[in-house]
Scaffold this motif. Structure first.
Motif, PDB file in Angstrom:
ATOM      1  N   ASN A 257     -35.377 -76.179 -29.805  1.00  0.00           N
ATOM      2  CA  ASN A 257     -36.228 -76.502 -30.955  1.00  0.00           C
ATOM      3  C   ASN A 257     -37.375 -75.516 -31.125  1.00  0.00           C
ATOM      4  N   ARG A 258     -37.710 -74.768 -30.094  1.00  0.00           N
ATOM      5  CA  ARG A 258     -38.761 -73.769 -30.240  1.00  0.00           C
ATOM      6  C   ARG A 258     -38.295 -72.611 -31.115  1.00  0.00           C
ATOM      7  N   ARG A 259     -36.993 -72.356 -31.128  1.00  0.00           N
ATOM      8  CA  ARG A 259     -36.473 -71.251 -31.937  1.00  0.00           C
ATOM      9  C   ARG A 259     -35.889 -71.723 -33.262  1.00  0.00           C
ATOM     10  N   THR A 260     -35.384 -72.956 -33.299  1.00  0.00           N
ATOM     11  CA  THR A 260     -34.825 -73.449 -34.555  1.00  0.00           C
ATOM     12  C   THR A 260     -35.894 -73.965 -35.505  1.00  0.00           C
ATOM     13  N   GLY A 261     -37.091 -74.293 -34.991  1.00  0.00           N
ATOM     14  CA  GLY A 261     -38.165 -74.809 -35.838  1.00  0.00           C
ATOM     15  C   GLY A 261     -37.889 -76.197 -36.379  1.00  0.00           C
ATOM     16  N   ASN A 262     -37.157 -77.014 -35.636  1.00  0.00           N
ATOM     17  CA  ASN A 262     -36.819 -78.365 -36.105  1.00  0.00           C
ATOM     18  C   ASN A 262     -38.049 -79.256 -36.101  1.00  0.00           C
ATOM     19  N   GLN A 263     -38.164 -80.047 -37.157  1.00  0.00           N
ATOM     20  CA  GLN A 263     -39.243 -81.030 -37.270  1.00  0.00           C
ATOM     21  C   GLN A 263     -38.710 -82.271 -37.963  1.00  0.00           C
ATOM     22  N   GLY A 264     -39.347 -83.404 -37.689  1.00  0.00           N
ATOM     23  CA  GLY A 264     -38.991 -84.640 -38.368  1.00  0.00           C
ATOM     24  C   GLY A 264     -37.572 -85.072 -38.057  1.00  0.00           C
ATOM     25  N   ILE A 265     -36.763 -85.284 -39.095  1.00  0.00           N
ATOM     26  CA  ILE A 265     -35.402 -85.778 -38.929  1.00  0.00           C
ATOM     27  C   ILE A 265     -34.527 -84.755 -38.232  1.00  0.00           C
ATOM     28  N   ARG A 266     -34.794 -83.447 -38.471  1.00  0.00           N
ATOM     29  CA  ARG A 266     -34.024 -82.405 -37.778  1.00  0.00           C
ATOM     30  C   ARG A 266     -34.265 -82.458 -36.275  1.00  0.00           C
ATOM     31  N   LEU A 267     -35.505 -82.768 -35.890  1.00  0.00           N
ATOM     32  CA  LEU A 267     -35.834 -82.861 -34.467  1.00  0.00           C
ATOM     33  C   LEU A 267     -35.119 -84.050 -33.831  1.00  0.00           C
ATOM     34  N   LYS A 268     -35.039 -85.169 -34.531  1.00  0.00           N
ATOM     35  CA  LYS A 268     -34.328 -86.339 -34.017  1.00  0.00           C
ATOM     36  C   LYS A 268     -32.841 -86.044 -33.880  1.00  0.00           C
ATOM     37  N   GLU A 269     -32.250 -85.357 -34.865  1.00  0.00           N
ATOM     38  CA  GLU A 269     -30.842 -84.987 -34.778  1.00  0.00           C
ATOM     39  C   GLU A 269     -30.594 -84.068 -33.600  1.00  0.00           C
ATOM     40  N   SER A 270     -31.484 -83.095 -33.409  1.00  0.00           N
ATOM     41  CA  SER A 270     -31.332 -82.162 -32.294  1.00  0.00           C
ATOM     42  C   SER A 270     -31.397 -82.888 -30.961  1.00  0.00           C
ATOM     43  N   GLY A 271     -32.296 -83.881 -30.853  1.00  0.00           N
ATOM     44  CA  GLY A 271     -32.382 -84.641 -29.611  1.00  0.00           C
ATOM     45  C   GLY A 271     -31.098 -85.391 -29.310  1.00  0.00           C
ATOM     46  N   ALA A 272     -30.482 -86.001 -30.334  1.00  0.00           N
ATOM     47  CA  ALA A 272     -29.220 -86.725 -30.122  1.00  0.00           C
ATOM     48  C   ALA A 272     -28.095 -85.767 -29.739  1.00  0.00           C
ATOM     49  N   ILE A 273     -28.063 -84.583 -30.363  1.00  0.00           N
ATOM     50  CA  ILE A 273     -27.020 -83.597 -30.045  1.00  0.00           C
ATOM     51  C   ILE A 273     -27.170 -83.110 -28.606  1.00  0.00           C
ATOM     52  N   ASN A 274     -28.380 -82.720 -28.226  1.00  0.00           N
ATOM     53  CA  ASN A 274     -28.594 -82.206 -26.871  1.00  0.00           C
ATOM     54  C   ASN A 274     -28.323 -83.277 -25.818  1.00  0.00           C
ATOM     55  N   LEU A 275     -28.664 -84.535 -26.128  1.00  0.00           N
ATOM     56  CA  LEU A 275     -28.418 -85.607 -25.166  1.00  0.00           C
ATOM     57  C   LEU A 275     -26.920 -85.817 -24.942  1.00  0.00           C
ATOM     58  N   SER A 276     -26.134 -85.803 -26.002  1.00  0.00           N
ATOM     59  CA  SER A 276     -24.687 -85.988 -25.848  1.00  0.00           C
ATOM     60  C   SER A 276     -24.058 -84.809 -25.117  1.00  0.00           C
ATOM     61  N   LEU A 277     -24.515 -83.583 -25.389  1.00  0.00           N
ATOM     62  CA  LEU A 277     -23.977 -82.425 -24.675  1.00  0.00           C
ATOM     63  C   LEU A 277     -24.408 -82.421 -23.214  1.00  0.00           C
ATOM     64  N   PHE A 278     -25.604 -82.931 -22.927  1.00  0.00           N
ATOM     65  CA  PHE A 278     -26.029 -83.054 -21.537  1.00  0.00           C
ATOM     66  C   PHE A 278     -25.162 -84.073 -20.795  1.00  0.00           C
ATOM     67  N   THR A 279     -24.815 -85.174 -21.468  1.00  0.00           N
ATOM     68  CA  THR A 279     -23.908 -86.146 -20.866  1.00  0.00           C
ATOM     69  C   THR A 279     -22.532 -85.534 -20.641  1.00  0.00           C
ATOM     70  N   LEU A 280     -22.100 -84.674 -21.571  1.00  0.00           N
ATOM     71  CA  LEU A 280     -20.824 -83.987 -21.401  1.00  0.00           C
ATOM     72  C   LEU A 280     -20.839 -83.110 -20.150  1.00  0.00           C
ATOM     73  N   SER A 281     -21.937 -82.409 -19.904  1.00  0.00           N
ATOM     74  CA  SER A 281     -22.041 -81.588 -18.691  1.00  0.00           C
ATOM     75  C   SER A 281     -22.053 -82.457 -17.436  1.00  0.00           C
ATOM     76  N   LYS A 282     -22.679 -83.648 -17.509  1.00  0.00           N
ATOM     77  CA  LYS A 282     -22.661 -84.552 -16.362  1.00  0.00           C
ATOM     78  C   LYS A 282     -21.244 -85.048 -16.075  1.00  0.00           C
ATOM     79  N   VAL A 283     -20.469 -85.307 -17.115  1.00  0.00           N
ATOM     80  CA  VAL A 283     -19.080 -85.726 -16.925  1.00  0.00           C
ATOM     81  C   VAL A 283     -18.276 -84.618 -16.246  1.00  0.00           C
ATOM     82  N   VAL A 284     -18.485 -83.377 -16.680  1.00  0.00           N
ATOM     83  CA  VAL A 284     -17.778 -82.246 -16.072  1.00  0.00           C
ATOM     84  C   VAL A 284     -18.157 -82.111 -14.601  1.00  0.00           C
TER      85      VAL A 284
END
Length: 636
Positions: A257-284
């Motif tokens: 988010n420091r490089r994408t400049g996400n704010q507001g709803i974009r920041l919330k979407e980014s958090g959900a995306i990163n959380l699911s991908l982090f869970t994917l790495s934990k599964v691996v």
């Protein structure tokens, strides 16, 4: 009875395993976006190897080896032929296959999966190939029928949304008794050709959530999953049916988010995306660790849907998209490490085959039931009972009697026996109903008895409460007592009388430090209080001391001595250690550390008023600090 047929090896008899195939695709270098002109940080070595610069040591490189490496000049057709096409025939044989694109945002995942009109991606090419394989097998195998259908969904902010039905709400994810993942309420559209698929898929793709960021003008804000289901049914007995599924997944990219400049709803979407991908790495990581530990599939909707693809029963292909620019270096480095871990995951695919039980034609079933008198008993049992009835109740057949009379006698005996069995069943049923009614009547009587007891108990409680209230009213009928007011004057509290100190001679302010030394037996707090009272009393000629919060207290002090004290305090602030700063009045450990941090960032204090720039030091606190430290330094 339906059954599942597993794919076994002929020699060992154990389930066949399939490792996750990992392909890496390098996006072309974009000169316009590279401001510093540093060049690419990744390069390919051969069709399976690549290297990336080591961020810890720029003179070294780190090498990775995967199943396939697609360089910058690789076309969409080459990616499909080498990585995806070999797994598609397995879907028509009742097995599951999964292809998903993984990587950071802006690395070209959506282009790999969808493509464009001129360069179609993996999804349109794979669906077209499935229809080609179906047509080819129809010509080779005449006894089978094929049906193809599609479902399309997205995972947006941890909500499963149906893209074929935009008005739908969050759909649940379930698991059946065979541990197959399914989504109740998801739209399943049957397909007859590729043009039919294109008609449904293109409008549904427009329903997917996208937005613009600093790194990507059309960034996917959700994970999109396309399901192609192929059912292969046998026309004749034993009526086998094989079901294969093809999952085509376009994952959203991980974002900084420091490089994408996400704010507001974009920041919330980014958090959900990163959380699911982090869970994917934990599964691996959990799958690679083995040892039968818990795999956190249920921690995210994405990993729940990919459960069959990672460590499940599907043939999986992971296409990792990376970018060559230096500003994507850490995203690329992380994606390559995740791809290397995913390469070690082992799946156990099997053929999903069911064998349907033979069904009896409706006309034949009705005829048999009519012949049996509607008893519903098995045919073998009816035939045995018929034989016994024939032996026991049928009259002897004379040789002169015709065959028609013997058959008629047998039918009459069979009818009597069936009618007798039906009468017995009816009597047993009536007996059971009568017994049930008797039990119900007994339960009703018992319930009524309990209700009567409860009513009686409630009446007794009401009577007791009424008697208690009456007794209370009887006791409280007397008038309330009034306290008699005392006419005597209340004695006033004795107040302490403080006599002011009497000084016979007024000394100059310079000698105040010598004259105002308190006694050794007083503690530190009393020293400062007595010293301040004596000094101010002498200077005011024995008058009452001014208030501690007085505004013009500096006007009563000598200007030279005041300036010397301020310089001494400023010197301590600029050059004093942590211990020296804590020795100042009203300066604790926290304020002393703040002062030392200020000196490291901004340098020395030019004046005492700069102290007000520190956090937590207001104008009133600063005034108290100056007053306390100047009077303390003058008393030493």
């Amino acid at each position: 009875m339906a059954q599942r047929v597993a794919v076994n090896d002929g020699a060992s008899g154990s389930k066949r395993t399939s490792r996750v195939r990992v392909a890496v695709r390098l996006r072309p270098y974009m000169d316009k976006q590279d401001e510093k002109g540093e060049g690419p940080c990744v390069r390919g070595l051969d069709p399976q190897k690549l290297e990336i610069i080591n961020w810890r040591n720029a003179t070294e490189t780190l090498q990775y080896q995967f199943d396939v490496f697609h360089g910058e000049q690789t076309t969409q057709q080459e990616v499909f032929l080498t990585s995806v096409k070999p797994t598609l025939p397995l879907v028509l044989n009742g097995q599951n296959a999964s292809v998903f694109a993984y990587g950071p945002t802006g690395a070209g995942k959506t282009h790999t999966m969808l493509g464009s009109q001129e360069q179609p991606g993996i999804i349109p090419r794979a669906v077209k190939e499935v229809f080609k394989l179906v047509e080819a097998q129809k010509k080779e195998q005449d006894g089978w029928e094929y049906s193809v259908g599609m479902s399309y969904l997205e995972i947006y902010n941890e909500k499963v949304l149906d893209l074929l039905s935009p008005g739908s709400q969050d759909l649940p994810i379930r698991e059946d008794k065979d541990r197959n993942i399914l989504i109740p309420g998801l739209t399943h559209t049957p397909l007859s050709s590729f043009s039919d698929f294109d008609t449904h898929f293109v409008p549904a793709s427009l329903n997917r959530t996208t937005a613009s960021t600093k790194l990507n003008q059309r960034s996917s804000r959700s994970h999109a999953i396309l399901l192609i289901k192929v059912v292969k049914s046998q026309r004749g007995p034993p009526h086998r049916q094989q079901t294969g599924k093809l999952y085509l997944v376009d994952l959203a990219g991980s974002e900084d988010n420091r490089r994408t400049g996400n704010q507001g709803i974009r920041l919330k979407e980014s958090g959900a995306i990163n959380l699911s991908l982090f869970t994917l790495s934990k599964v691996v990581d959990a799958l690679n660790a083995g040892a039968g530990g818990r795999v956190p599939y249920r921690d995210s909707k994405l990993t729940r849907l990919l459960q069959d693809s990672l460590g499940g029963s599907a043939h999986s292909v992971m296409i990792t998209n990376i970018a060559p620019e230096y500003r994507y270096y850490f995203d690329t480095f992380s994606a390559l490490n995740s791809a290397a871990k995913s390469k070690q995951i082992v799946n156990r695919p099997f053929v999903r085959e069911t064998v349907l039980a033979p069904t009896i034609a409706p006309g034949k079933r009705a005829r048999e039931e009519r012949e049996a008198g509607g008893s519903g008993e098995p045919q073998n049992k009816r035939s045995k009972e018929g034989k016994r009835a024939e032996q026991s109740s049928s009259p002897p057949v004379h040789p002169q009697s015709s065959p028609d009379s013997s058959v008629l006698d047998r039918l009459m005996a069979l009818e009597k026996m069936m009618m007798g069995s039906a009468e017995r069943e009816r009597l047993n049923l009536l007996k059971t109903v009568a017994q049930s009614r008797k039990e119900i009547q007994m339960l009703k009587e018992k319930q009524k008895e309990l209700e009567d007891k409860a009513n009686m108990f409630n009446k007794q409680n009401e009577t007791t409460e009424k008697e208690a209230k009456d007794a209370l009213l009887f006791k409280t009928d007397l008038p309330p007592l009034h306290r008699k007011q005392s006419t005597a004057a209340k004695p006033r509290k004795q107040q302490a009388v403080v006599t002011p100190l009497q000084v016979s001679q007024v000394l100059p302010l310079q000698q105040c430090a010598v004259v105002c030394k308190p006694s050794q037996i007083l503690d530190k707090k009393k020293k400062k209080r007595v010293q301040t009272e004596v000094c101010e009393g002498k200077e005011n000629g024995g008058a009452d001391p001014p208030s501690a919060d007085g505004v013009n207290w500096e006007s009563h002090l000598d200007s030279a001595l005041l300036e010397q004290s301020r310089k001494k305090i400023l010197q301590t602030l600029n050059s004093g250690s942590l211990k020296d700063l804590k020795s100042l009045q009203l300066i604790g450990d926290k304020k002393a550390k703040l002062i030392m941090g200020w000196r490291e960032i901004h340098g020395d204090f030019t004046q005492l008023e700069d102290l007000r720039k520190l956090e937590g030091i207001t104008a009133k606190r600063f005034s108290s600090f100056i007053k306390a430290n100047i009077l303390s330094s003058m008393g030493k």
